[in-house]
Design a protein around this motif. Structure first.
Motif, PDB file in Angstrom:
ATOM      1  N   ALA A  75      -3.441 -14.414  30.138  1.00 37.34           N
ATOM      2  CA  ALA A  75      -3.009 -15.776  30.486  1.00 37.34           C
ATOM      3  C   ALA A  75      -2.435 -16.531  29.297  1.00 37.34           C
ATOM      4  CB  ALA A  75      -4.185 -16.556  31.067  1.00 37.34           C
ATOM      5  N   GLY A  76      -2.578 -15.981  28.107  1.00 40.24           N
ATOM      6  CA  GLY A  76      -2.218 -16.737  26.913  1.00 40.24           C
ATOM      7  C   GLY A  76      -0.753 -16.721  26.537  1.00 40.24           C
ATOM      8  N   GLY A  77       0.008 -15.766  27.060  1.00 46.79           N
ATOM      9  CA  GLY A  77       1.422 -15.684  26.708  1.00 46.79           C
ATOM     10  C   GLY A  77       1.658 -15.436  25.231  1.00 46.79           C
ATOM     11  N   TYR A  78       0.831 -14.588  24.609  1.00 43.63           N
ATOM     12  CA  TYR A  78       0.893 -14.368  23.164  1.00 43.63           C
ATOM     13  C   TYR A  78       2.020 -13.398  22.797  1.00 43.63           C
ATOM     14  CZ  TYR A  78      -3.687 -16.553  23.351  1.00 43.63           C
ATOM     15  OH  TYR A  78      -4.713 -17.435  23.575  1.00 43.63           O
ATOM     16  N   ASP A  79       2.629 -13.650  21.655  1.00 45.39           N
ATOM     17  CA  ASP A  79       3.632 -12.739  21.109  1.00 45.39           C
ATOM     18  C   ASP A  79       2.983 -11.606  20.331  1.00 45.39           C
ATOM     19  OD1 ASP A  79       6.077 -14.370  21.785  1.00 45.39           O
ATOM     20  OD2 ASP A  79       4.997 -15.811  20.530  1.00 45.39           O
ATOM     21  N   VAL A  80       1.826 -11.910  19.701  1.00 46.50           N
ATOM     22  CA  VAL A  80       1.103 -10.934  18.885  1.00 46.50           C
ATOM     23  C   VAL A  80      -0.380 -11.068  19.193  1.00 46.50           C
ATOM     24  CG1 VAL A  80       0.546 -10.144  16.545  1.00 46.50           C
ATOM     25  CG2 VAL A  80       2.808 -11.128  17.018  1.00 46.50           C
ATOM     26  N   VAL A  81      -1.057  -9.937  19.351  1.00 48.33           N
ATOM     27  CA  VAL A  81      -2.519  -9.916  19.380  1.00 48.33           C
ATOM     28  C   VAL A  81      -2.982  -9.101  18.185  1.00 48.33           C
ATOM     29  CG1 VAL A  81      -4.546  -8.976  20.544  1.00 48.33           C
ATOM     30  CG2 VAL A  81      -2.866 -10.294  21.845  1.00 48.33           C
ATOM     31  N   HIS A  82      -3.781  -9.714  17.336  1.00 50.24           N
ATOM     32  CA  HIS A  82      -4.294  -9.061  16.131  1.00 50.24           C
ATOM     33  C   HIS A  82      -5.796  -8.948  16.278  1.00 50.24           C
ATOM     34  CE1 HIS A  82      -4.203  -8.858  11.427  1.00 50.24           C
ATOM     35  NE2 HIS A  82      -5.002  -7.940  11.959  1.00 50.24           N
ATOM     36  N   THR A  83      -6.283  -7.711  16.438  1.00 47.89           N
ATOM     37  CA  THR A  83      -7.704  -7.483  16.654  1.00 47.89           C
ATOM     38  C   THR A  83      -8.384  -7.129  15.341  1.00 47.89           C
ATOM     39  OG1 THR A  83      -7.338  -5.153  17.215  1.00 47.89           O
ATOM     40  CG2 THR A  83      -7.313  -6.742  19.021  1.00 47.89           C
ATOM     41  N   ALA A  92      -6.942  -4.434  26.167  1.00 43.50           N
ATOM     42  CA  ALA A  92      -6.631  -5.593  26.998  1.00 43.50           C
ATOM     43  C   ALA A  92      -5.228  -6.109  26.704  1.00 43.50           C
ATOM     44  CB  ALA A  92      -7.667  -6.689  26.771  1.00 43.50           C
ATOM     45  N   ALA A  93      -4.853  -6.134  25.436  1.00 45.65           N
ATOM     46  CA  ALA A  93      -3.516  -6.597  25.055  1.00 45.65           C
ATOM     47  C   ALA A  93      -2.439  -5.671  25.601  1.00 45.65           C
ATOM     48  CB  ALA A  93      -3.410  -6.692  23.533  1.00 45.65           C
ATOM     49  N   ALA A  94      -2.703  -4.365  25.566  1.00 47.25           N
ATOM     50  CA  ALA A  94      -1.735  -3.408  26.105  1.00 47.25           C
ATOM     51  C   ALA A  94      -1.561  -3.600  27.609  1.00 47.25           C
ATOM     52  CB  ALA A  94      -2.194  -1.985  25.795  1.00 47.25           C
ATOM     53  N   ARG A  95      -2.676  -3.814  28.322  1.00 49.61           N
ATOM     54  CA  ARG A  95      -2.590  -4.026  29.772  1.00 49.61           C
ATOM     55  C   ARG A  95      -1.840  -5.317  30.099  1.00 49.61           C
ATOM     56  NH1 ARG A  95      -7.977  -2.069  29.672  1.00 49.61           N
ATOM     57  NH2 ARG A  95      -8.813  -4.199  29.745  1.00 49.61           N
ATOM     58  N   ALA A  96      -1.995  -6.314  29.212  1.00 49.27           N
ATOM     59  CA  ALA A  96      -1.322  -7.595  29.449  1.00 49.27           C
ATOM     60  C   ALA A  96       0.155  -7.561  29.059  1.00 49.27           C
ATOM     61  CB  ALA A  96      -2.034  -8.701  28.681  1.00 49.27           C
ATOM     62  N   GLY A  97       0.598  -6.461  28.464  1.00 51.23           N
ATOM     63  CA  GLY A  97       1.999  -6.350  28.074  1.00 51.23           C
ATOM     64  C   GLY A  97       2.375  -7.170  26.866  1.00 51.23           C
TER      65      GLY A  97
END
Length: 357
Positions: A75-83, A92-97
């Motif tokens: 739901a966040g519409g993020y450009d980058v997810v840094h874990t 989760a980030a991969a599933r969210a595209g």
């Protein structure tokens, strides 16, 4: 004129806002250009750094459990997810595209099925320490073009406390010789090795162990409990439990001893160098990145209390050598560990083109 840069939305995913990785992640984020990035921390549970993060202007969102994490990222519409830990955030980030997924290893990764699966969905990796990076490559978890070795991020204080103040906090006289150990008093940090080393040193040498994550006091468990302490060092061994004032305690140490088996580059080693405290560490990944034997400190074999005691004793008995090494350690880490140094790498990693995953 230079065109304005697109502002990227970055989500930092942490299990909890506690400990060195959480502090490092937020410090590096704050060092980035605020006109080019916005940051949100997604975390599963409250931690000791919540107030600090929110006070620094970083949005903190709770997402407990894999389902909530996936929903929040989606739901966040993020450009980058840094874990910064685990595998759930990457999946989760991969599933969210999410267009770009970045992960930081703070210690050498394990070749688990979950890690291998998450690695296939990670665009770029950061590894704290060269040995952590080397292990990731040897295990085939990352390819060379998707991996960057980095230093720990520490906002170096200008001697955060004084020696007199630190000794007051410790309840020890200025004339005592004090060896410090920092970290969770369990498992791979080997507090038992620390205790056995202190027991081999003269009676005027004290050993002080504290956990730097902050929060409730925790005593040593099991075999490193009260009887073990009394048998080895008695009152010369002090277990402070969890503290949030490590920067104030460090100037009270004559030596910092690091006994871990599987650490990356310990942040506390950088903080100790800034406080002028000589270093003794183990030849465990990636301790030698900071401690160059005989130059910036002394190295010992993991799990060897006799060797550890010998190295500590040498620095205590040779203060001029100890000062020389501590000055060299500070020179080595001062620029490399500044949050602004990592922000340059993060800028390139966040805005680079991901390899196909």
């Amino acid at each position: 004129m230079t065109e304005p840069r697109t502002r990227l939305r970055v989500a930092l995913v942490l299990d909890r806002l506690e400990g060195g990785p959480a502090r490092a992640a937020i410090a590096a984020a704050l060092a980035l250009d605020p006109e080019a990035y916005t940051h949100t921390v997604i975390t599963g549970a409250p931690g000791g750094l919540d107030a600090w993060a929110e006070g620094s202007g970083v949005e903190v969102v709770r997402a407990a459990g894999h389902g909530a994490l996936a929903e929040t990222i989606g739901a966040g519409g993020y450009d980058v997810v840094h874990t910064h830990g685990g595998t759930a955030g990457r999946l989760a980030a991969a599933r969210a595209g999410v267009p770009r997924v970045v992960h930081t290893w703070y210690s050498p990764p394990a070749p688990t099925i979950a890690e291998r699966r998450a690695a296939r969905h990670t665009g770029m990796f950061l590894a704290v320490g060269t040995r952590t990076a080397s292990r990731a490559l040897r295990l085939g978890l990352a390819s060379p073009e998707r991996l960057r070795a980095i230093w720990p991020v520490v906002a170096l204080p200008d001697r955060a406390g004084t020696r007199t103040r630190a000794r007051q906090l410790l309840g020890l006289p200025l004339g005592a010789q004090v060896v410090g150990g920092i970290g969770p008093a369990r498992g791979a940090r080997r507090p038992d090795v620390f205790a056995r080393a202190i027991a081999r040193l003269p009676d005027h040498v004290y050993g002080v162990w504290a956990d730097g994550d902050g929060g409730p006091v925790a005593r040593l468990p099991g075999r490193v409990g009260r009887r073990f302490t009394e048998r080895l060092g008695g009152e010369r061994l002090m277990w402070l439990g969890r503290r949030d004032d490590i920067a104030d305690l460090l100037p009270g140490f004559d030596v910092l001893a690091m006994t871990g088996r599987h650490e990356g580059v310990p942040q506390v080693a950088v903080e100790a160098a800034a406080a002028g405290v000589p270093l003794v560490g183990t030849a465990a990944p990636s301790g030698p990145d900071i401690i160059r034997a005989g130059e910036t400190g002394l190295l010992t074999a993991p799990g060897n209390p006799a060797q550890l005691a010998g190295a500590i004793g040498y620095l205590l008995d040779n203060p001029a050598e100890a000062r020389r090494m501590s000055r060299a350690a500070l020179e080595r880490v001062a620029d490399r560990c500044d949050p602004r140094s990592l922000s340059v790498t993060l800028d390139l990693v966040y805005r680079g083109s991901s390899p196909a995953v």
